[in-house]
Design an enzyme around this catalytic site. Structure first.
Site, PDB file in Angstrom:
ATOM      1  N   ASP A   1      -6.205 -14.325 -11.952  1.00  0.00           N
ATOM      2  CA  ASP A   1      -5.010 -13.891 -11.217  1.00  0.00           C
ATOM      3  C   ASP A   1      -5.210 -14.276  -9.755  1.00  0.00           C
ATOM      4  O   ASP A   1      -6.320 -14.628  -9.342  1.00  0.00           O
ATOM      5  CB  ASP A   1      -4.845 -12.365 -11.353  1.00  0.00           C
ATOM      6  N   SER A   2      -4.164 -14.129  -8.968  1.00  0.00           N
ATOM      7  CA  SER A   2      -4.262 -14.372  -7.522  1.00  0.00           C
ATOM      8  C   SER A   2      -5.244 -13.406  -6.877  1.00  0.00           C
ATOM      9  O   SER A   2      -5.662 -13.631  -5.737  1.00  0.00           O
ATOM     10  CB  SER A   2      -2.893 -14.185  -6.870  1.00  0.00           C
TER      11      SER A   2
ATOM     12  N   TYR B   1       0.056 -14.978  -4.108  1.00  0.00           N
ATOM     13  CA  TYR B   1       0.678 -16.232  -4.544  1.00  0.00           C
ATOM     14  C   TYR B   1       2.207 -16.156  -4.383  1.00  0.00           C
ATOM     15  O   TYR B   1       2.876 -17.183  -4.402  1.00  0.00           O
ATOM     16  CB  TYR B   1       0.404 -16.475  -6.038  1.00  0.00           C
ATOM     17  N   GLY B   2       2.705 -14.919  -4.300  1.00  0.00           N
ATOM     18  CA  GLY B   2       4.147 -14.633  -4.386  1.00  0.00           C
ATOM     19  C   GLY B   2       5.087 -15.572  -3.658  1.00  0.00           C
ATOM     20  O   GLY B   2       6.121 -15.926  -4.199  1.00  0.00           O
TER      21      GLY B   2
ATOM     22  N   CYS C   1      -1.113 -13.404 -14.581  1.00  0.00           N
ATOM     23  CA  CYS C   1      -0.310 -13.422 -13.358  1.00  0.00           C
ATOM     24  C   CYS C   1       1.058 -13.998 -13.709  1.00  0.00           C
ATOM     25  O   CYS C   1       1.138 -15.124 -14.215  1.00  0.00           O
ATOM     26  CB  CYS C   1      -1.009 -14.312 -12.327  1.00  0.00           C
ATOM     27  N   ASN C   2       2.096 -13.237 -13.458  1.00  0.00           N
ATOM     28  CA  ASN C   2       3.452 -13.708 -13.751  1.00  0.00           C
ATOM     29  C   ASN C   2       3.825 -14.892 -12.857  1.00  0.00           C
ATOM     30  O   ASN C   2       4.452 -15.846 -13.306  1.00  0.00           O
ATOM     31  CB  ASN C   2       4.462 -12.579 -13.516  1.00  0.00           C
ATOM     32  N   THR C   3       3.416 -14.823 -11.597  1.00  0.00           N
ATOM     33  CA  THR C   3       3.778 -15.871 -10.636  1.00  0.00           C
ATOM     34  C   THR C   3       3.110 -17.200 -11.012  1.00  0.00           C
ATOM     35  O   THR C   3       3.751 -18.257 -11.005  1.00  0.00           O
ATOM     36  CB  THR C   3       3.339 -15.451  -9.214  1.00  0.00           C
TER      37      THR C   3
ATOM     38  N   GLU D   1      -4.440  -5.209  -2.949  1.00  0.00           N
ATOM     39  CA  GLU D   1      -5.659  -5.985  -2.683  1.00  0.00           C
ATOM     40  C   GLU D   1      -6.590  -5.238  -1.720  1.00  0.00           C
ATOM     41  O   GLU D   1      -7.805  -5.380  -1.800  1.00  0.00           O
ATOM     42  CB  GLU D   1      -5.301  -7.362  -2.092  1.00  0.00           C
TER      43      GLU D   1
ATOM     44  N   CYS E   1       4.783  -7.872 -12.176  1.00  0.00           N
ATOM     45  CA  CYS E   1       3.640  -8.448 -11.469  1.00  0.00           C
ATOM     46  C   CYS E   1       2.438  -7.629 -11.900  1.00  0.00           C
ATOM     47  O   CYS E   1       2.519  -6.391 -11.969  1.00  0.00           O
ATOM     48  CB  CYS E   1       3.860  -8.348  -9.963  1.00  0.00           C
ATOM     49  N   THR E   2       1.344  -8.311 -12.207  1.00  0.00           N
ATOM     50  CA  THR E   2       0.203  -7.591 -12.798  1.00  0.00           C
ATOM     51  C   THR E   2      -0.503  -6.666 -11.815  1.00  0.00           C
ATOM     52  O   THR E   2      -1.310  -5.829 -12.220  1.00  0.00           O
ATOM     53  CB  THR E   2      -0.811  -8.593 -13.387  1.00  0.00           C
ATOM     54  N   HIS E   3      -0.198  -6.792 -10.532  1.00  0.00           N
ATOM     55  CA  HIS E   3      -0.764  -5.836  -9.572  1.00  0.00           C
ATOM     56  C   HIS E   3      -0.096  -4.458  -9.703  1.00  0.00           C
ATOM     57  O   HIS E   3      -0.717  -3.433  -9.419  1.00  0.00           O
ATOM     58  CB  HIS E   3      -0.561  -6.324  -8.134  1.00  0.00           C
TER      59      HIS E   3
HETATM   60  N1  DGL Z   1      -0.339 -10.559  -9.834  1.00  0.00           N
HETATM   61  C1  DGL Z   1       0.564 -11.621  -9.679  1.00  0.00           C
HETATM   62  C2  DGL Z   1       1.752 -11.580 -10.584  1.00  0.00           C
HETATM   63  O1  DGL Z   1       1.660 -11.088 -11.679  1.00  0.00           O
HETATM   64  C3  DGL Z   1       0.761 -12.304  -8.360  1.00  0.00           C
HETATM   65  C4  DGL Z   1       0.870 -11.485  -7.142  1.00  0.00           C
HETATM   66  C5  DGL Z   1       0.807 -12.345  -5.899  1.00  0.00           C
HETATM   67  O2  DGL Z   1      -0.247 -12.908  -5.656  1.00  0.00           O
HETATM   68  O3  DGL Z   1       1.808 -12.433  -5.193  1.00  0.00           O
HETATM   69  O4  DGL Z   1       2.791 -12.082 -10.266  1.00  0.00           O
END
Ligand code: DGL
Length: 279
Positions: A18-19, A50-51, A81-83, A159, A191-193
Site C-alpha cells: 500500500d502507499s 498516493y491520493g 490500496c484502492n488508489t 500515517e 480507502c484501506t487507511h
Molecule cells: N490506502 C490507499 C487506498 O486504499 C491510498 C491512500 C493514499 O495514499 O492516498 O486508496
C-alpha cells in the site's frame, strides 16, 4: 521487460503493499483467513499519500515495490490500496505473470444494503476520478444515489498514528456529516487507511449507518485465486509476517506493529550508508 519470476511454489509468501500503513487493514483479514501463509508487507510511507499523485507516478511506485516483493520470494501480490489498484493494476498484470489481486470501493454490496437509496463513498481523489470508479458507478450505482467525498488529509493523520486525535475527528466530521445530511444510510470506506478510523466514523455517522469495507472480500478472493492456481501453502504451522517500511520516522515501526496486532518483524529499508534506500 519482464520481472524477476517469482518462485511458483506453494510454500512461497504472499506480498501485500500500500502507499503506507493502510493496507495493514487488509493484511489482518488475510492473516485471519490464511493463518498458515507467510506474509510480506511493504508500506510505501515515504511516498504517501498516493491520493493526488499522477497515474504514471503510482504505476512507477507499484512496479518498483512489486519487484522488491518478488525478490523477497512472493508468489502472489495483493495491491491493498484502492488508489494504486485504479492507477496501476493493468500495468502490473501486463508485466508480472503471477496472481495479482486488487481492490475497489464496495459500491456493489453498498447498493444491495442501502434502504434509503443513498450511499456515501469516502475515498481518495485518485480513486474517485478513476475510470474504474466511473465503471463501478455505471454498473452498480444506477438505481441509487451515490454521494462521493474525497478525504484530503485523512491518510496523513493515519500515517502519523493519530487515530483518535482531535484534528482527525474534526476531519472525519467534515467529510462524514455532509453524507448524513444527504440521507446516506450506508457508507463505503473506499480507502484501506479508513478502517483504522472506523470507530470515529461510526461515532459521527451514528449506529444506524452501515459501514462497508472490502478487506474481507479481498482476502476471500485471494484464497480463491491461490486455490485455483494450486498455490495455497501446505504449511501447518502459523505463518510469519514480515513488514518493510521506507518511512524515515522512527515511530513507523511501532505503528506497524500496533496496527497489525500480532507479533511481526518490521524492517526499515536502508542502504549501505544507513540512509533510506532508493525504494
Ligand atoms: N490506502 C490507499 C487506498 O486504499 C491510498 C491512500 C493514499 O495514499 O492516498 O486508496
Amino acid at each position: 521487460m519482464s520481472a524477476h519470476l517469482p518462485k511458483e511454489s506453494a510454500s512461497a509468501a504472499i506480498g501485500v503493499f500500500d502507499s503506507g500503513v493502510g493496507g495493514l487493514s487488509v493484511l489482518r483479514h488475510i492473516r485471519g483467513l490464511l493463518p498458515h501463509e507467510n506474509l510480506l508487507y511493504f508500506a510505501d510511507s515515504r511516498h504517501a499519500p498516493y491520493g493526488a499523485k499522477s497515474q504514471a507516478y503510482i504505476i512507477d511506485r507499484s512496479r518498483e515495490i512489486t519487484h522488491f516483493l518478488l525478490a523477497q520470494g512472493a508468489k502472489a501480490i495483493v495491491v491493498a490500496c484502492n488508489t494504486a489498484t485504479a492507477a496501476a493494476i493493468h500495468a502490473l498484470r501486463q508485466e508480472f505473470h503471477i496472481p495479482i489481486i486488487g481492490m475497489e470501493p464496495a459500491v456493489k454490496p453498498a447498493a444491495a444494503a442501502t434502504r434509503s437509496g443513498v450511499v456515501g463513498v469516502l475515498a481518495t481523489t485518485g480513486t474517485l476520478q478513476s475510470a474504474q470508479f466511473a465503471a463501478l458507478l455505471e454498473n452498480y450505482g444506477k438505481n441509487i444515489k451515490v454521494e462521493t467525498q474525497a478525504c484530503v488529509g485523512l491518510v496523513e493523520c493515519i500515517e502519523r498514528g493519530d487515530l483518535s486525535a482531535g484534528a482527525t475527528r474534526a476531519l472525519v466530521a467534515q467529510y462524514v456529516i455532509p453524507l448524513m445530511e444527504a440521507g446516506a444510510d450506508t457508507i463505503v470506506l473506499g480507502c484501506t487507511h479508513y478502517p483504522f478510523v472506523k470507530p470515529l466514523i461510526a461515532e459521527i455517522a451514528g449506529e444506524e449507518v452501515v459501514l462497508i469495507d472490502t478487506g474481507s472480500a479481498v482476502a476471500r478472493q485471494l484464497r480463491h485465486r491461490l486455490q485455483e492456481d494450486g498455490l495455497l501453502s501446505e504449511n501447518r504451522l502459523q505463518g510469519t509476517t514480515i513488514c518493510w517500511s521506507n518511512s524515515p520516522e522512527k515511530e513507523a515501526q511501532q505503528l506497524i506493529k500496533h496496527l497489525v496486532g500480532e507479533d511481526v518483524v518490521v524492517e526499515v529499508v536502508l542502504d549501505e550508508a544507513g540512509q533510506i534506500e532508493g525504494i
